[in-house]
Design a protein around this motif. Structure first.
Motif, PDB file in Angstrom:
ATOM      1  N   ASP A  24     -25.826  20.889   0.962  1.00  0.00           N
ATOM      2  CA  ASP A  24     -25.016  21.020   2.176  1.00  0.00           C
ATOM      3  C   ASP A  24     -25.186  19.781   3.034  1.00  0.00           C
ATOM      4  O   ASP A  24     -26.302  19.269   3.190  1.00  0.00           O
ATOM      5  CB  ASP A  24     -25.446  22.244   2.999  1.00  0.00           C
ATOM      6  N   LEU A  25     -24.098  19.336   3.605  1.00  0.00           N
ATOM      7  CA  LEU A  25     -24.128  18.202   4.525  1.00  0.00           C
ATOM      8  C   LEU A  25     -24.907  18.579   5.777  1.00  0.00           C
ATOM      9  O   LEU A  25     -24.732  19.666   6.330  1.00  0.00           O
ATOM     10  CB  LEU A  25     -22.708  17.786   4.907  1.00  0.00           C
ATOM     11  N   ALA A  26     -25.771  17.679   6.211  1.00  0.00           N
ATOM     12  CA  ALA A  26     -26.509  17.841   7.470  1.00  0.00           C
ATOM     13  C   ALA A  26     -25.869  16.867   8.468  1.00  0.00           C
ATOM     14  O   ALA A  26     -26.282  15.708   8.553  1.00  0.00           O
ATOM     15  CB  ALA A  26     -27.983  17.554   7.276  1.00  0.00           C
ATOM     16  N   PRO A  27     -24.856  17.322   9.214  1.00  0.00           N
ATOM     17  CA  PRO A  27     -24.104  16.380  10.043  1.00  0.00           C
ATOM     18  C   PRO A  27     -24.933  15.704  11.134  1.00  0.00           C
ATOM     19  O   PRO A  27     -24.756  14.515  11.400  1.00  0.00           O
ATOM     20  CB  PRO A  27     -22.978  17.229  10.640  1.00  0.00           C
ATOM     21  N   GLY A  28     -25.837  16.443  11.761  1.00  0.00           N
ATOM     22  CA  GLY A  28     -26.663  15.847  12.816  1.00  0.00           C
ATOM     23  C   GLY A  28     -27.562  14.747  12.284  1.00  0.00           C
ATOM     24  O   GLY A  28     -27.635  13.655  12.853  1.00  0.00           O
ATOM     25  N   LEU A  29     -28.254  15.042  11.198  1.00  0.00           N
ATOM     26  CA  LEU A  29     -29.117  14.033  10.589  1.00  0.00           C
ATOM     27  C   LEU A  29     -28.313  12.861  10.046  1.00  0.00           C
ATOM     28  O   LEU A  29     -28.735  11.706  10.138  1.00  0.00           O
ATOM     29  CB  LEU A  29     -29.949  14.650   9.465  1.00  0.00           C
ATOM     30  N   SER A  30     -27.164  13.153   9.488  1.00  0.00           N
ATOM     31  CA  SER A  30     -26.305  12.090   8.966  1.00  0.00           C
ATOM     32  C   SER A  30     -25.887  11.147  10.089  1.00  0.00           C
ATOM     33  O   SER A  30     -25.953   9.922   9.949  1.00  0.00           O
ATOM     34  CB  SER A  30     -25.069  12.680   8.289  1.00  0.00           C
ATOM     35  N   ALA A  31     -25.488  11.724  11.219  1.00  0.00           N
ATOM     36  CA  ALA A  31     -25.058  10.896  12.358  1.00  0.00           C
ATOM     37  C   ALA A  31     -26.221  10.072  12.900  1.00  0.00           C
ATOM     38  O   ALA A  31     -26.055   8.884  13.221  1.00  0.00           O
ATOM     39  CB  ALA A  31     -24.465  11.783  13.449  1.00  0.00           C
ATOM     40  N   THR A  36     -25.285   9.523   4.811  1.00  0.00           N
ATOM     41  CA  THR A  36     -24.918  10.884   4.435  1.00  0.00           C
ATOM     42  C   THR A  36     -26.198  11.592   3.996  1.00  0.00           C
ATOM     43  O   THR A  36     -26.823  11.187   3.012  1.00  0.00           O
ATOM     44  CB  THR A  36     -23.892  10.891   3.298  1.00  0.00           C
ATOM     45  N   VAL A  37     -26.582  12.612   4.735  1.00  0.00           N
ATOM     46  CA  VAL A  37     -27.785  13.372   4.405  1.00  0.00           C
ATOM     47  C   VAL A  37     -27.356  14.740   3.897  1.00  0.00           C
ATOM     48  O   VAL A  37     -26.639  15.466   4.589  1.00  0.00           O
ATOM     49  CB  VAL A  37     -28.730  13.517   5.624  1.00  0.00           C
ATOM     50  N   LEU A  38     -27.813  15.047   2.696  1.00  0.00           N
ATOM     51  CA  LEU A  38     -27.521  16.342   2.087  1.00  0.00           C
ATOM     52  C   LEU A  38     -28.817  17.118   1.968  1.00  0.00           C
ATOM     53  O   LEU A  38     -29.869  16.558   1.665  1.00  0.00           O
ATOM     54  CB  LEU A  38     -26.899  16.149   0.706  1.00  0.00           C
TER      55      LEU A  38
END
Length: 139
Positions: A24-31, A36-38
């Motif tokens: 699953d995409l981790a939008p907060g960590l990715s930002a 792109t953090v999954l």
């Protein structure tokens, strides 16, 4: 020569008991990281943890003679549930030594998966020492 880890992973004997869980995409960590953090959803496993994989793979690789003797381990929680479920699936006895401070919900989950729970010591280290003594006495 280094082992082919991808081949080892794909051929590991875990999918008899483990679910193939999504990323699953981790939008907060990715930002925050600019990448792109999954996140691998191992919380969707039957024991809510990745620890089932290692326990099952290890137990599945034991010889028939060792399986007849069963397995003994020490754990304070998720690993214990993985060992109990793996042993039940394979059909061998699993004795899990847990600290006396382990929450009842964890103890009940291990028993519910077929593990024989032994409570010993106030810490993991004390439970582990007891598990080693049990193993020696049952040789």
């Amino acid at each position: 020569m280094y082992p082919d880890y991808l081949e080892k992973i794909l051929n590991a004997q875990v999918y008899d008991v483990a679910a193939e869980t999504p990323l699953d995409l981790a939008p907060g960590l990715s930002a925050r990281t600019g990448n792109t953090v999954l996140i691998k959803r191992e919380d969707m496993q039957p024991v809510f943890s990745f620890k089932l994989r290692g326990a099952y793979n290890k137990i599945a690789g034991l010889s028939p003679e060792r399986l007849k003797r069963g397995v003994i381990c020490a754990s304070a929680g998720n690993h214990a549930q993985g060992v109990a479920l793996a042993a039940a699936k394979i059909g061998c006895r699993a004795v899990i030594v847990m600290p006396t401070t382990t929450p009842a919900i964890k103890i009940d989950a291990v028993r519910g998966r077929g593990g024989e729970v032994v409570l010993a010591g106030d810490s993991y280290d004390e439970a582990y020492a007891h598990a080693v003594e049990l193993e020696k006495s049952e040789r």
